[in-house]
Structures are given as structure tokens and as C-alpha cells.
Design an enzyme around this catalytic site. Structure first.
Site, PDB file in Angstrom:
ATOM      1  N   ILE A  15       0.846  -1.193   0.000  1.00 51.69           N
ATOM      2  CA  ILE A  15       0.000   0.000   0.000  1.00 51.69           C
ATOM      3  C   ILE A  15       0.879   1.240   0.000  1.00 51.69           C
ATOM      4  CG2 ILE A  15      -1.723   1.295   1.328  1.00 51.69           C
ATOM      5  CD1 ILE A  15      -2.638  -1.425   2.462  1.00 51.69           C
ATOM      6  N   HIS A  16       0.537   2.199  -0.851  1.00 51.46           N
ATOM      7  CA  HIS A  16       1.279   3.459  -0.906  1.00 51.46           C
ATOM      8  C   HIS A  16       1.202   4.152   0.457  1.00 51.46           C
ATOM      9  CE1 HIS A  16       2.340   7.565  -2.075  1.00 51.46           C
ATOM     10  NE2 HIS A  16       2.885   7.032  -3.155  1.00 51.46           N
ATOM     11  N   PRO A  17       2.309   4.772   0.915  1.00 48.68           N
ATOM     12  CA  PRO A  17       2.295   5.434   2.230  1.00 48.68           C
ATOM     13  C   PRO A  17       1.139   6.397   2.436  1.00 48.68           C
ATOM     14  CG  PRO A  17       4.536   5.335   1.384  1.00 48.68           C
ATOM     15  CD  PRO A  17       3.653   4.821   0.292  1.00 48.68           C
TER      16      PRO A  17
END
Length: 345
Positions: free
Chosen positions: A227-229
Site C-alpha cells: 500500500i502506498h504510504p
């Protein structure tokens, strides 16, 4: 006071601003004025419908207001892929064995599928950073309070796609290793194609046979299900609700796809309806709660202190004004996630 309500046509400039700010990868909030206008009109139509069954292509868009400014947006699709298949990769294991050689290998593979077609979908979530702390939970869970009050409009299961990994230049390691070889487009280009054209191009160009993960570069393998930050916090809101990372990933960037049984989500399990009593001075024991009226076209939700006494919800006149309710009307309440955690610890 913060408020969640259905989107209006006049919100288009604010929605467009947030679509640009959300960056790449959020195809459910496209930086395309015509597409945003189309989705707003779809939402207005959906909120205007009478109660309907779950086999619906209705799309509901909400906005978060702080004063008279729109600072967030989030949506629900009643049925993902209603008009055409909703594609994803199913992550699974193949077993390759040879009794003669005494070899038994388990191999990670990705298979393109549309298993998630027809499920309800949470999408298009964005909150301006200055209002994320208080407004994020309200916006995310107000959608579920709406679902709780209009249960017949939605299906049995629900999904939410999380943005996968990509760098500041918009390069996705998963896409570069896989999709780009079949589309001859970079990640930014295919994102625009996804917004502007029919999704059938996925089936036309992507391989229908299983992808053997060990054959992908290490960087691409490491991106699978990540998951993207920027999406870690929205993901936390959903996992606290009961969403789980299942066996599916996004077909473009490899991001996790969360799934859940709608009726087992925390908001739906714990929210309750109460008649309202509007009071300037609340009884003892008042605590912050998410509050929503029970309407459709004029649905509204907010966060304020509520005192529950004898099966009646006592709320402040300011909250009553935001929700457009008066004494005797019914509201749906649910505790904040922090309060729920405290109650169960």
C-alpha cells in the site's frame, strides 16, 4: 462543525481541486473535469432514487464540509463492474510435482479474474490534510452509516482498492514489470486510458493465463499487495472496521484489495437508531459520537457529543441544525473508533 452530505453540482470546482491534489493512482477520483461532472450527476440521480435492490449501478458521492468549504470527498458504488467486468488479479498457489523426481514445488501465481464483479465498493476517498484528523473518520464511516440506513441498496460483500506503490515520477514497479509489456504505455498513460475509455481494453491486451510471480523482478514481487504510504491511514480506518486484505490485488499497480462482509463491519454491527431530544445542556455522560439522519436525498452526518438517556439521544441544537432534525426525529449513532477501542480494551 464538520458535516458529510451528498455531493452537489456546485461542488465540482472543489472536487476537481481535490482530484488534482490526490495525485496519480486514484482512478476513482479522476483529474478529468468531464468525468467528475458525470459522476456528480450519477450521484445526484442515485440519491434521488426510491429504495431499490442490490443489482444496481448506482453511484453515491459524498463530501465533507468544514463551515462552508468542501474539504473531502468519498464515494460508494452499489455494484462494482455493473456494466462490464471488474478486473483484478487473484493471488494463488499452483503446485508442480513429480513423483518420479520426488519434487513438489508450490509456486505463487497471479490470475486475472472478475471475481469481485457485483460487490459494493468504497472508492474516491480524499481529505485535505488540515482536516484529516477529525474529518477522515467521519467521512469514511458516514458512508457506512448511509449503508446501514439504506441496506437494501447494497450487496452482501464490499471491497476497497488501496493505491499500490509508485514513486514521485509516477513509475510503478509492478506495472513496469508486467502491464507495460502488453500495453506499451507507462503508468500515467494507462491511468488516463482507464478513466477515459471502457475497461474492456484490459481483457483485450492483458494476458489471460496465469503470471508466475517468481519470474517477475524482485522490485515488482515486493510491490504485490503493498500500500502506498499516503493510503496507510485510510487503510487503517477500514481494517478497524473489519476489512481484510484478501487474495486479490489491483491489476495495474499491484496494490491490496480489501474485502469484507457488509453486515459484519463495525459500523453496521454497532450503530443504533434513537429518537432525538434537542437540548442546550446535555445530561451527564455525553460522549463524542458519529451522528447521521435517516434520510436519503438529504442525508447528513456529523460528529458531536451525544448523551443517551432512557433510549433517547440528547444532542446540542448546533448538531440538530447540521443534521436538519428536531426533537422526535430519529438519528443513527455510532461511537468513534477510539472510543470503541477503549470500550473493548
Amino acid at each position: 462543525m464538520l458535516k458529510v452530505r451528498p455531493v452537489r453540482t456546485s461542488d465540482l470546482p472543489a472536487i476537481e481541486r481535490m482530484a488534482i491534489a490526490s495525485g496519480i493512482g486514484v482512478t476513482s477520483l479522476p483529474s478529468n473535469r468531464d468525468k467528475l461532472f458525470e459522476r456528480i450527476q450519477m450521484s445526484r440521480t442515485a440519491f434521488g432514487h426510491e429504495a431499490i435492490g442490490e443489482a444496481s449501478n448506482d453511484f453515491y458521492m459524498f463530501v465533507l464540509e468544514a463551515g462552508d468549504k468542501v474539504v473531502g470527498t468519498a464515494s460508494i458504488a452499489a455494484s462494482a463492474g455493473f456494466d462490464e467486468p471488474f478486473y483484478s488479479y487473484r493471488s494463488e498457489t499452483f503446485v508442480h510435482a513429480s513423483r518420479a523426481l520426488k519434487v513438489n514445488n508450490r509456486v505463487h501465481v497471479l490470475t486475472m479474474c472478475h471475481d469481485l464483479t457485483g460487490m459494493s465498493q468504497l472508492c474516491g476517498f480524499y481529505v485535505e490534510p488540515s482536516h484529516a484528523a477529525a474529518g477522515g473518520e467521519l467521512l469514511s464511516r458516514a458512508r457506512l452509516l448511509f449503508v446501514a440506513g439504506q441496506r437494501e441498496r447494497f450487496g452482501r460483500r464490499i471491497i476497497a482498492e488501496m493505491q499500490g506503490l509508485h514513486d514521485e515520477a509516477g513509475q510503478s514497479p509492478f506495472w513496469n514489470a508486467l502491464g507495460r509489456r502488453f500495453f506499451n504505455m507507462d503508468f500515467l498513460q494507462v491511468e488516463q486510458a482507464f478513466v477515459s475509455h471502457s475497461k474492456t481494453f484490459i481483457a483485450e491486451l492483458m494476458p489471460s493465463y496465469p503470471i508466475y510471480v517468481p519470474l517477475l523482478p524482485d522490485e515488482a514481487q515486493d510491490a504485490i499487495g503493498q500500500i502506498h504510504p499516503d493510503f496507510e491511514w485510510p487503510c487503517q480506518l477500514l481494517t478497524r472496521e473489519g476489512f481484510e486484505a484478501d487474495h486479490y490485488i489491483d491489476i495495474f499497480d499491484g496494490g491490496a484489495v480489501l474485502t469484507a462482509e457488509i453486515d459484519r463491519l463495525k459500523t453496521l454491527e454497532t450503530a443504533r437508531c434513537y429518537p432525538v431530544e434537542v437540548a442546550v445542556s446535555l445530561p451527564e455522560g455525553a460522549a463524542p459520537r458519529l451522528i447521521a439522519n435517516e434520510r436519503v436525498e438529504t442525508f447528513e452526518a456529523t460528529l458531536d457529543k451525544v448523551a443517551l438517556v432512557g433510549g433517547v439521544a440528547f444532542i446540542h441544537p448546533d448538531a440538530a441544525s447540521v443534521l436538519s432534525v428536531r426533537s422526535g426525529d430519529k438519528v443513527r449513532l455510532v461511537a468513534r473508533q477510539t472510543e470503541e477501542a477503549g470500550e473493548t480494551s
